[in-house]
Write an enzyme that holds these catalytic residues in place. Structure first.
Site: not given
Length: 461
Positions: A18, A106-107, A116, A240, A242, A244-245, A327
């Protein structure tokens, strides 16, 4: 003599890759990473990688570079296009390849992006991420000419969930997509489950014009709380960048912390699955250990980070896992990867099963008093060194100290944690106790010691 490629070491983090686009992360570096991952996959006996990308402004260019690098390794590509991260994970369980790379920030803020990586359904983390860097700088990159195909995974993903979930009531749900990549899919999922969906910020916009794409920060859920109240919704769900949360808001406007979600799931799953394992991270409530033990389950604490939780879940064959950053992992009736949309479905399923509101479920949780994650800015270059110094010097009378990830001090009536963030230039703290007085006492103990050990630091508690 072939010159070794040049790439920034700083973008290779503990559980993903990242960075800020244009500052170490650009099309050239992503192409090299793609070639390295393709090489790694081929060495592991995989000839195809599945790729996906989020909706960030930089994702089209970087996705093309990623795929080009994979193809140049001689590895093939199945491209899912613009999808939430969980759909890439799902694809590794149902398509011909069990490995993939998701391009996502992501966030993080809009100028970030990252990758990822899943190899044979296992998330790469720590030394495995570092190994990719070493492969690149050592020029240990395969060369070939792979082929590229595309695949629409969305219909199969929706069908898999809706075929296994049957709700009795037509729930009214507010969904805040945060202008992230779930905006096109999450509302459709809940509509197919028979819910009435009220949309908020579901237009894909990589500028994230309405709020930061992180539903674990209370400030980012304020608009959702207002919408739930105005529209009389049963529940509000925020995702978020992407997918996943997640964040959950009750009909009364209260936020459900991720460790309380995990408690609710454990309290439902464990009675029917005696001795099942549940994994949780060091930032999670001490009530998890107590409740899991009372239900004759086996609780296991692990380091914070989605890849670490996922790896521990796979190592122990746990049915359920999660971390405080929201997550949530289900092996029970699912595949064991983190999926904000599926976790939201399972929470709604609990409401439907017990004919209870989200607030009712929250109030069934053991009472405790806690803080959100608190952040002390420390430069990226110094944060791990600072944490090492705290590990050597930070002590408390009468506390049991856990060094699994930073320092977690358990005082019996509560606990405090300080650790280095793996994704931001901060130290992260969190506190929980059985009463407001106990919480204040633990915070004061930490404040007194950190004032000495971190002179000049602004402590947010």
């Amino acid at each position: 003599m072939t010159t070794a490629p040049v790439i920034s070491r700083g973008i290779f983090r503990a559980y993903d890759i990242r960075g800020i686009v244009g500052q170490g992360l650009d099309a050239q570096s992503v192409r090299l990473i793609g070639q390295a991952v393709g090489s790694e996959a081929l060495d592991a006996g995989e000839d195809t990688l599945i790729t996906g990308a989020d909706a960030r402004l930089s994702s089209p260019e970087l996705s093309e570079a990623l795929q080009r690098g994979i193809l140049e390794s001689g590895c093939n590509v199945i491209d899912l296009g613009v999808v939430p991260t969980p759909l890439l994970y799902y694809a590794t369980h149902v398509l011909s390849s069990s490995s993939g790379v998701m391009l996502t920030g992501s966030h993080n803020p809009r100028d970030y992006n990252g990758l990822k990586i899943v190899l044979k359904q296992r998330a790469l983390a720590a030394n495995q991420i570092t190994h990719l860097y070493e492969r690149i700088v050592g020029n240990e990159l395969r060369k070939g000419s792979g082929t590229r195909t595309t695949h629409d995974i969305v219909p199969a993903y929706l069908a898999r969930i809706t075929s296994d979930t049957h709700l009795k009531k037509r729930w009214r749900i507010a969904i805040d997509g945060g202008n992230g990549v779930t905006g096109n899919i999450a509302p459709l999922l809940f509509e197919q489950l028979g819910c009435e969906v009220v949309r908020l910020y579901c237009e894909l916009d990589g500028n994230f014009p309405n709020h930061h794409p992180d539903p674990t920060r209370p400030a980012n859920l304020r608009d959702l709380q207002t919408l739930v109240y105005q529209k009389g919704c049963d529940i509000g769900i925020g995702f978020d960048g992407d997918g996943d949360r997640l964040g959950i808001v009750t009909g009364d406007g209260n936020i459900v912390n991720a460790d309380h979600m995990l408690l609710a799931f454990a309290m439902d799953i464990l009675p029917e699955n005696p001795a099942a394992r549940v994994v949780y991270d060091v930032k999670s409530s001490h009530h998890l250990a107590r409740v899991i033990a009372a239900l004759e389950g086996s609780g296991m604490m692990c380091k914070s980070g989605h890849s670490f939780v996922k790896q521990k879940l796979q190592e122990t064959d746990a049915l359920l896992g999660g971390e405080f950053s929201a997550h949530i992992f289900f092996k029970h009736r699912w595949y064991g990867f983190d999926d904000g949309m599926y976790a939201a479905v399972r929470f709604l399923e609990l409401m439907d099963k017990y004919q209870a509101s989200a607030q009712d479920l929250l109030e069934r949780m053991p009472e405790s008093f806690s803080t959100p994650e608190l952040f002390v800015p420390v430069s990226e270059q110094n944060k791990f060194g600072t944490m090492d110094r705290l590990v050597e010097q930070l002590r408390f009378d009468g506390a049991n100290l856990n060094y699994l990830d930073g320092i977690r001090a358990d005082f019996g009536h509560g606990w405090g944690l300080v650790r280095a963030s793996n994704t931001t230039p901060n130290l992260v703290l969190r506190f929980e106790a059985d009463s407001p007085a106990d919480l204040a006492d633990i915070k004061e103990r930490f404040r007194a010691r950190l004032d000495v050990l971190l002179p000049g630091a602004v402590l947010p508690f």
